[in-house]
Motif scaffolding. Structure first.
Motif: not given
Length: 336
Positions: A15-27
């Motif tokens: 869950t934490a890894a997916d959240a980090a991935c989403a934040a980076l891809e949003a940038r």
């Protein structure tokens, strides 16, 4: 696919890894994360090696689960030997094991131990943007102070530890007071009240439940699985709980993310069908965690603790936290 960042994580922290991935891809930062980006039918290990080779940065979601994961250790070693930039995102207050500390002694650390995790993801995206070369050349470390948190602190005296010490002192004083009171009472009264207490303890079913697992044997259980007796019982470590019955049916429950605002409850059901040389083996039956699939191999081994026993559970080649029986839990050895 082409990507900038490889995200290494324990499946417990998905869950934490997916959240980090989403934040980076949003940038606009391209990420590679398992199992999402593994092509169907492609070898898992080969996909991991290719993905690390093709990334500029390895983002390590560092937690107590990652600290004990052999898979994570192999990924970090591969990234370091390939000259990749290592960026640990620490979501648990743990000190890296020696095998990880060797590689994580100098990289930049980002602390995200205070929930919610989402509050730290903007800073993570800023750090990755700075580490990535804007002109397309090889990545270079940033020297900006905001992206260089102090390395994991050695465990010292904290408010929680101080409260624990005070509680221990109060408990000791209480025991001394009780003992002094009992010693001052007439012998006849002590004898009269001690007998019912001992009888209650003897009659209590709890005293049977906390017994350490019996030594390995080759006798068959009522369900006909030879040598399964030592594995039967309740085993725990932090948020993980494992129950194995005499037929070899196992149920592993654990939290999906320790630093997220919302934690997920996961469960893996499996069956142990044989015991050979002290190792029980079987397969996954069902799982609420997409990281595990039905049919994946499962193995369990037991080692002595002091007191009690540890159980090491491996699912599809990934080692879970060392699980304790009741005797080992009483001395806070779980997850050691």
């Amino acid at each position: 696919m082409a990507h900038d960042v490889f995200i290494s994580h324990s499946h417990h922290d998905k869950t934490a890894a997916d959240a980090a991935c989403a934040a980076l891809e949003a940038r606009g930062i391209r990420c590679w994360i398992a199992p999402r980006d593994i092509d169907p039918g492609k070898d898992w290990a080969e996909s991991i090696v290719d993905a690390i080779r093709g990334a500029q940065i390895m983002l390590l979601v560092f937690s107590r689960h990652a600290n004990g994961s052999n898979q994570v250790k192999r990924e970090v070693e591969r990234a370091a030997s390939s000259g990749k930039v290592l960026l640990p995102l620490r979501i648990d207050d743990v000190v890296p094991e020696a095998s990880l500390e060797y590689y994580l002694g100098t990289p930049h650390w980002l602390d995200a131990m205070t929930p919610p995790l989402e509050a730290h993801l903007g800073r993570l995206a800023d750090a990755c943007s700075s580490l990535l070369a804007v002109d397309g050349s090889a990545p270079r470390p940033t020297s900006n102070a905001p992206f260089r948190p102090a390395p994991p602190q050695e465990r010292g005296t904290s408010p929680s530890v101080l409260l624990a010490v005070i509680g221990s002192v109060v408990a000791v004083l209480a025991v001394i007071g009780i003992v002094s009171y009992l010693l001052m009472r007439p012998v006849e009264i002590q004898t009269t009240e001690a007998a019912p207490t001992q009888k209650a303890q003897a009659d209590s079913p709890t005293s049977v439940a906390v017994a350490a697992p019996p030594p390995a044997s080759t006798t068959s259980t009522s369900a006909g699985v030879p040598g399964m007796e030592p594995f039967v019982g309740i085993w725990q470590a932090h948020t993980e709980r494992l129950v194995i019955d005499g037929a070899g049916n196992g149920h592993l429950n654990y939290k999906g993310c320790t630093a997220c605002a919302t934690q997920t409850d996961n469960r893996v059901d499996f069956t142990l069908t044989s015991v050979s040389n002290g190792i029980a083996g079987g397969n996954v039956v069902s799982s609420s965690d997409p990281y595990y699939e039905s049919g994946m191999p499962v193995s369990a081994t037991i080692t002595p603790a002091s007191p009690g026993h540890f159980l090491a559970l491996t699912v599809n080649g990934l080692l879970q936290s060392p699980l304790c029986d009741v005797a080992a839990q009483s001395t806070n050895q779980c997850g050691a």
